[in-house]
Design a protein around this motif. Sequence first.
Motif, PDB file in Angstrom:
ATOM      1  N   ASN A   1      -6.191  -0.288  -1.182  1.00 42.13           N
ATOM      2  CA  ASN A   1      -5.837   0.721  -2.190  1.00 42.13           C
ATOM      3  C   ASN A   1      -4.461   1.265  -1.882  1.00 42.13           C
TER       4      ASN A   1
ATOM      5  N   GLU B   1     -15.571   3.901   5.366  1.00 40.76           N
ATOM      6  CA  GLU B   1     -14.904   3.134   6.410  1.00 40.76           C
ATOM      7  C   GLU B   1     -15.680   3.201   7.734  1.00 40.76           C
TER       8      GLU B   1
ATOM      9  N   SER C   1      -7.830  -0.539   3.979  1.00 34.78           N
ATOM     10  CA  SER C   1      -8.494  -0.590   2.675  1.00 34.78           C
ATOM     11  C   SER C   1      -7.494  -1.041   1.612  1.00 34.78           C
TER      12      SER C   1
ATOM     13  N   LYS D   1       0.810  -1.222   0.000  1.00 39.81           N
ATOM     14  CA  LYS D   1       0.000   0.000   0.000  1.00 39.81           C
ATOM     15  C   LYS D   1       0.845   1.275   0.000  1.00 39.81           C
TER      16      LYS D   1
ATOM     17  N   HIS E   1      -6.193  12.501   1.917  1.00 44.89           N
ATOM     18  CA  HIS E   1      -6.538  11.089   1.984  1.00 44.89           C
ATOM     19  C   HIS E   1      -7.726  10.868   1.070  1.00 44.89           C
TER      20      HIS E   1
END
Length: 379
Positions: free
Chosen positions: A163, A198, A161, A62, A257
């Motif tokens: 990503n 989230e 997550s 990540k 973010h």
Amino acid sequence: MGTNLSNSGSKTQLLNATADNINLAIEALKSGDVIGFPTETVYGLAGNALNDEAIAKIFLYKSRPSFDPLIVHVAETLQSCTALAEAEIIDLRTMTHDQISTCDQLIQIFWPGPLTLIFPKHERVSELVTSSLPTVALRAPAHLVAQKLLRQSGLPLAAPSANQFGRISPTKSQHVIEELGAQLKFCLEGGECQIGVESTIASVNFRGEVSVLRPGGLSLEILEKHLGKLFQGLHTELGLPSVAAKSPVAPGLLESHYAPRKLMLRIQTDWNETELKNLYRSLPKNLSQVTKVSILSSFPLPFETQHIIRNTFTQAEFFSLTAEGNDSLTAARNLFAQLRTLDQSDSELIVCELPKSQKDLWPAIRDRLTRASKKYWTP
Ligand code: AMP
Ligand code: MG
């Protein structure tokens, strides 16, 4: 076995969640590998929380900074502090009676679901997971595939997550392939995430009072309704104990973010002429001739507002998170996929508004949009 649903050019296998494939995923996790899996909030990148090697892979794949701790996912069968302590995930010794009582109450009502709670960690949990904090963030996800994986493996799974760090979160398996396709072996298919943002992160103090550190998929009103006087509200500034000078002050609260690659600006108050002109004037040189602009609102904008926007951005295209009459649940479910679509479109700029409502999932949506966008263009 490994049904390969979509593998154009990437090495990730997208697997239907059959019994055989769940077993395959569990084998991978037990051998220290990491996999993509669905939860009801967003798709996660899971690794065994007790295995340093697996956790190091999560941070590496990540490009996540090591000071940003991970949430650990547990089976819904662990329905109390005692059960979590017996499973050697948390350490009860420093918890007060009031703290345990509130945590037990929250676990019983809201797990499995989009609520993450902070506990003193058991020494078995990898220090890498918690960025050396003495506490660990835990939640039991409600998605059936996630539950099967957790129950059958018997492992606590650290899972941020799936990503690249700082980018738009994945709410469909295809997004996981787009983000991590070069690194991941497997991603389990679980359909579109039903919540789409989230989890809500909360911490419980020694008096059993609850503060929300990050708004998310469980609304503040629902928590307040169940907790009454014990509910202390949203306190993002409480956040993380500082582990390093550059550590985030609060969960997920690094300034940028969930962000598109394309420039995304936000209007401060309203779609009024002055604000739009200021925003336009702040654009960098290469965008000052900007023609194609995507305008993202919570609800469809009235014709008059569209007209005002077109006075500044002549070729504006309009998108909304939800239709008139729909609620924040729909907006939350659409949010990240919508941002991804706009990021991939041929527009040069995205301009969004922030929802003002404090109700339901709007604060979580506002939080994500704020972090995904900038006030003005800055070099
Ligand atoms: P996500 O990146 O959505 O997986 O959420 C992880 C967030 O949970 C991070 O931004 C962390 O700051 C927060 N978090 C994880 N562990 C802790 C902890 N022990 N105390 C407070 N927040 C935590
Ligand atoms: Mg994330």
